[in-house]
Design a protein around this motif. Structure first.
Motif, mmCIF file in Angstrom:
data_model
loop_
_atom_site.group_PDB
_atom_site.id
_atom_site.type_symbol
_atom_site.label_atom_id
_atom_site.label_comp_id
_atom_site.label_asym_id
_atom_site.label_seq_id
_atom_site.Cartn_x
_atom_site.Cartn_y
_atom_site.Cartn_z
ATOM 1 N N GLY A 164 0.842 -1.199 0.000
ATOM 2 C CA GLY A 164 0.000 0.000 0.000
ATOM 3 C C GLY A 164 0.864 1.230 0.000
ATOM 4 O O GLY A 164 1.898 1.274 -0.655
ATOM 5 N N GLY A 165 0.457 2.251 0.762
ATOM 6 C CA GLY A 165 1.287 3.436 0.846
ATOM 7 C C GLY A 165 0.502 4.712 0.942
ATOM 8 O O GLY A 165 -0.689 4.732 1.272
ATOM 9 N N ARG A 166 1.187 5.804 0.623
ATOM 10 C CA ARG A 166 0.626 7.141 0.712
ATOM 11 C C ARG A 166 -0.225 7.450 -0.516
ATOM 12 O O ARG A 166 0.235 7.296 -1.646
ATOM 13 C CB ARG A 166 1.751 8.185 0.811
ATOM 14 C CG ARG A 166 2.418 8.302 2.162
ATOM 15 C CD ARG A 166 1.563 9.041 3.161
ATOM 16 N NE ARG A 166 1.240 10.384 2.739
ATOM 17 C CZ ARG A 166 -0.011 10.855 2.704
ATOM 18 N NH1 ARG A 166 -1.031 10.080 3.023
ATOM 19 N NH2 ARG A 166 -0.233 12.095 2.309
ATOM 20 N N SER A 167 -1.464 7.839 -0.296
ATOM 21 C CA SER A 167 -2.322 8.461 -1.298
ATOM 22 C C SER A 167 -2.286 7.737 -2.646
ATOM 23 O O SER A 167 -2.702 6.580 -2.746
ATOM 24 C CB SER A 167 -1.908 9.932 -1.437
ATOM 25 O OG SER A 167 -2.868 10.675 -2.153
ATOM 26 N N PHE A 168 -1.763 8.398 -3.681
ATOM 27 C CA PHE A 168 -1.694 7.845 -5.026
ATOM 28 C C PHE A 168 -1.049 6.454 -5.042
ATOM 29 O O PHE A 168 -1.535 5.536 -5.719
ATOM 30 C CB PHE A 168 -0.905 8.809 -5.915
ATOM 31 C CG PHE A 168 -0.503 8.266 -7.256
ATOM 32 C CD1 PHE A 168 -1.385 8.268 -8.327
ATOM 33 C CD2 PHE A 168 0.779 7.769 -7.461
ATOM 34 C CE1 PHE A 168 -1.004 7.777 -9.564
ATOM 35 C CE2 PHE A 168 1.165 7.275 -8.688
ATOM 36 C CZ PHE A 168 0.265 7.281 -9.750
ATOM 37 N N GLY A 169 0.043 6.292 -4.303
ATOM 38 C CA GLY A 169 0.734 4.999 -4.296
ATOM 39 C C GLY A 169 -0.120 3.888 -3.725
ATOM 40 O O GLY A 169 -0.089 2.753 -4.205
ATOM 41 N N GLY A 170 -0.900 4.201 -2.695
ATOM 42 C CA GLY A 170 -1.805 3.212 -2.141
ATOM 43 C C GLY A 170 -2.892 2.830 -3.128
ATOM 44 O O GLY A 170 -3.253 1.649 -3.254
ATOM 45 N N ARG A 171 -3.415 3.821 -3.843
ATOM 46 C CA ARG A 171 -4.477 3.544 -4.820
ATOM 47 C C ARG A 171 -3.951 2.712 -5.986
ATOM 48 O O ARG A 171 -4.630 1.795 -6.463
ATOM 49 C CB ARG A 171 -5.080 4.855 -5.329
ATOM 50 C CG ARG A 171 -6.266 4.666 -6.265
ATOM 51 C CD ARG A 171 -7.059 5.942 -6.413
ATOM 52 N NE ARG A 171 -6.320 6.973 -7.108
ATOM 53 C CZ ARG A 171 -6.428 7.227 -8.417
ATOM 54 N NH1 ARG A 171 -7.230 6.492 -9.172
ATOM 55 N NH2 ARG A 171 -5.748 8.215 -8.972
ATOM 56 N N MET A 172 -2.728 2.986 -6.447
ATOM 57 C CA MET A 172 -2.147 2.174 -7.511
ATOM 58 C C MET A 172 -1.934 0.731 -7.037
ATOM 59 O O MET A 172 -2.107 -0.227 -7.800
ATOM 60 C CB MET A 172 -0.827 2.780 -7.988
ATOM 61 C CG MET A 172 -0.978 4.095 -8.729
ATOM 62 S SD MET A 172 -2.005 3.990 -10.231
ATOM 63 C CE MET A 172 -3.536 4.739 -9.624
ATOM 64 N N THR A 173 -1.584 0.581 -5.761
ATOM 65 C CA THR A 173 -1.396 -0.766 -5.205
ATOM 66 C C THR A 173 -2.716 -1.520 -5.168
ATOM 67 O O THR A 173 -2.782 -2.700 -5.544
ATOM 68 C CB THR A 173 -0.802 -0.677 -3.791
ATOM 69 O OG1 THR A 173 0.444 0.026 -3.847
ATOM 70 C CG2 THR A 173 -0.565 -2.059 -3.207
#
Length: 219
Positions: free
Chosen positions: A100-109
């Motif tokens: 997962g991750g922060r913002s955009f990175g979580g959504r891409m995951t």
């Protein structure tokens, strides 16, 4: 902290592996749209999780590594996520993975997971899920989450302009028992709180990471 190379699309992308002694899990941690893996906010998350026995692998999306401002197309981002997860498994074969991750990175995951399972990943954790653009409330960005069968944690500030509470709560509710919403009072999308809250950002981040670590240990 160890610098590693992630094999991707015939080349290499940089990664930062932070693995404390006695680590229990490894979080494959993607950055947000406007700040790369070395940004202070990302380093603070990695350091805070290391203090709680959680290893992290931060990595760079190609556009960020190339110094571009516009994020890569989703298919390229999804492929980057898969490459990072594969690298995490190689670097720390004894540790279970979350991603997962922060913002955009979580959504891409989450999009990548919805399209095809990320090998070895047991859960997804979002540090500020970007449900909609600021000033344009909608829940269409969450439609793919119905295809994710893993446990999911949504850490979100009650003042997040990219995830209005009135929209996020029903989104998480529709996902059923596999999704958990953890609201951080007074925090915005970056987990910043106003001075009148009586708390400092460092305290809020500690709360966020403590909740994240506790959720990870339930998996």
């Amino acid at each position: 902290m160890e610098e590693i190379a992630i094999h991707f699309d015939g080349g290499l992308l940089p990664g930062l592996l932070e693995r404390p002694a006695g680590a229990r899990w490894l979080y494959v941690l993607a950055h947000g749209a406007g700040a790369g893996m070395q940004h202070r906010s990302m380093a603070s998350v990695a350091e805070g999780l290391a203090a709680r026995g959680i290893a992290t692998l931060r990595y760079q999306f190609p556009y960020m590594e190339q110094g571009k401002r516009r994020p890569d197309p989703p298919p390229l981002c999804h492929a980057t996520v898969r490459a990072a997860v594969a690298a995490a498994a190689l670097q720390a074969p004894g540790l279970p993975l979350i991603a997962g991750g922060r913002s955009f990175g979580g959504r891409m995951t989450s999009q990548a997971q919805a399209l095809a399972p990320l090998a070895g990943v047991r859960g997804l954790a979002f540090l500020g899920f970007p449900l909609h653009p600021a000033g344009a409330p909608s829940d269409t960005r969450a439609e793919h989450l119905a295809q994710v069968s893993l446990p999911m944690l949504f850490l979100s500030g009650t003042r997040d302009a990219l995830a209005e509470r009135a929209l996020l709560e029903p989104v998480v509710g529709r996902l059923g028992q596999r999704a958990t919403l953890s609201l951080i009072e007074d925090a915005d999308h970056s987990f910043h709180v106003p001075a009148k809250s009586g708390r400092k950002d460092a305290e809020v981040l500690a709360e966020v990471l403590q909740r994240l670590a506790a959720w990870i240990d339930t998996l």
